[in-house]
Design an enzyme around this catalytic site. Sequence first.
Site, short mmCIF file in Angstrom:
data_model
loop_
_atom_site.label_atom_id
_atom_site.label_comp_id
_atom_site.label_asym_id
_atom_site.label_seq_id
_atom_site.Cartn_x
_atom_site.Cartn_y
_atom_site.Cartn_z
N SER A 190 7.51 -2.85 2.85
CA SER A 190 6.31 -2.04 2.69
C SER A 190 5.14 -2.93 2.26
O SER A 190 4.80 -3.87 2.98
CB SER A 190 6.58 -0.90 1.71
OG SER A 190 5.54 0.03 1.70
N HIS B 190 10.32 5.92 5.98
CA HIS B 190 9.88 4.69 5.33
C HIS B 190 11.02 4.01 4.58
O HIS B 190 10.96 2.81 4.33
CB HIS B 190 8.73 4.99 4.37
CG HIS B 190 8.02 3.77 3.88
ND1 HIS B 190 7.51 2.82 4.73
CD2 HIS B 190 7.75 3.34 2.62
CE1 HIS B 190 6.95 1.85 4.02
NE2 HIS B 190 7.08 2.14 2.74
#
Length: 742
Positions: free
Chosen positions: A602, A717
């Site tokens: 991320s 995610h």
Amino acid sequence: MTAEQTTSPAPAPQNPSETALPDDGAPHDPYLWLESVEGDEALAWVRARNAEVADTLEVADEFAATERAIREVLDSDAKIPEVSKIGDRYYNFWRDAQHERGLWRRTTLDSYRTDDPEWETVLDLDALAAAEGESWVWHGASVLRPTPEQLAAGEPWRHALVELSPGGSDADVTREFDLVEKRFVAPEDGGFHRAEAKGSLGWIDTDTVYVFTDFGEGTLTPSGYPRVVKRWTRGTPLDAAVTVYEGTDEDMYISAWRSHTPGFERDFVHRSKAFYSDELYLAERTGTPEQRLTKIDVPDSAEVGVRREWMLVELRDDWTVGGTTYRAGSLLAARFDDFLAGDRGFTVLFEPTATTSLAGATWTRHHLVVNVLDDVKNRLHVLTPPEAAAPGGGGTAVGQDTADSPWVRSEIPGLPELGTVAVGAVDPVDTDDLWLVTTDYLTPTTLSLLSLGERPGDAGAPEVVKSNPAFFDADGMTVAQHFATSDDGTRVPYFVVGRADLVAGAGDGGTGTAPTLLYGYGGFEISLTPAYSGALGRAWLSRGGVYVVANIRGGGEYGPAWHQAALKANRHRAYEDFAAVARDLVARGITTHEHLGMEGRSNGGLLAGNMLTQYPELFGAVIVGVPLLDMRRYTQLLAGASWAAEYGDPDDPEQWEFIRTFSPYHLFDAEREYPPVLFTTSTKDDRVHPGHARKLAAKMLGEGKDVTYYENIEGGHGGAANNAQAAHMAAVHYRFLAERLG
């Protein structure tokens, strides 16, 4: 495939009909078509890359063994089942080999204390997914607390709002669930149901909820989050819901909730204008459909919480109010009603030092437990407000409140000196009991139950309730904390884990060659603290690898200043810190640059992309996970616009000048040598667009670089939607490192 072999260079993908960027002044981008998340051409490219992984990394005997070892950890029945108290039951969400999607289940505290609790299934997600033909992923549930009158009448805890995501994306649905009958309440029967979108529902009472979601055109922020919150009554259509608050086109997220603490019921609207810029409003009914909103008058950069009669303010910046200046990173307390009436007197409950920062604060019925990081090691303090600090109790005074009656500080006995300590209230409305979680890199996580008692100093010793098994043999291993010196002289801490002889290194200028994995994040004021990982232990440490965690700037290890030091134009400091740790590991003789790998996910994927493109000589392999990489377009992709406060606005020419200095997609130079790189992402990631990873991987492959690419079709995610996918993804990572680092 040996460490010397590389994947075959792939030709540069071409799709002329989709390569032109919007007319925003940005250069031509030949890989723009890979931003079409589920476009036929883009997915064909993804499947071809995944097939290459299957034909190389996944065929090794060690791959299957590693995947099995990790899956055993994830599916283990011996892991601690984390629970939440709802009424007189303790609820847990559980996934294992037989329940890939998971079970929501419940038990009693007495049963939970046993080695083999008796669980009652409340909701079976695997059965639900099969029945509905949807790959549901659990996003959690909120349960309405009955009023004191309802509890006195014997009414049960019944009303739940369950959030489920298709495939693991951030967008999800909310469906009302009956905890007594253990079934969803259908919309035709008056049940609340929110269609798939980013947002949520929040209970007001049994027949009313706050709803913030996609109401149609113009109701979402540029980041794709709710811009409008409404009050919705059971049995009425959603379009009849009454607007409570509407944000602007520039906001990030609008939400609302009710505090159900008996005697202190209050409603709040939260306006998130950007990361680190928020407004909180007290919402009061006026006898009309509208609610009167009163802004809580604190700095927008502060975090505010209200509990019973108390308001807590955590400062990100210095604040001068009432003739006093309070330091950034401090935690302040005031009586909420007095503050609303104009009083600006505060008690300072915590003030940072050069080595300490606030990690969190947790209320019980009579106390506030403050969790402090001291050089990335947790310390707990129990603070008791004046009305509960009865004479004769233990503890010492902490400042003065507005009535010149002090809060009292006491300590929790018997806590470990090293490692991570986290706490959570069992039931902050009715009890002073705490869940206490302790862990470190080599010690399995332990869950204890601790009663603080009503008065300061009454806390007993923690009662160990559950412990994770040791998933790997840590004999002969050790953990060390070191400090590297960054380019500007800043002292940067990091932890090293592995066999004692490897962690000790060979001294300055030594020639240690241990395969070493360096991990970092460095963003959004998030701290990386020690935690036990059976998967890491089995797949890496037990096989002679060394694991390192760098606590670089941009994180929260030393409070807001540590985070703010690496914002926007100062982003380079996070990368300089990480590079300093990499060099320090070599200088200590723990490893060499050829045997040093790094991983980030991320925001950490942006870190990894910058290590790859700016410091390729420091690493023998790089893993770039669910990353941001194209910083010219990041604000136009999914939730990217919400991160402008962290990185800057690339549409502003002045800001683009510094953003381009940490945009890996633009920093790639075909003439440079780069270490082998693995890109991983998820098709279902609707937070960080998979196009980031796809495009840089394609660009590098087109220039014949050593690139491995794997994209999970599900997972969101987090990268994986179930334990099988998580184990497979982790095995790809560890096999890649093993082959590249030796």
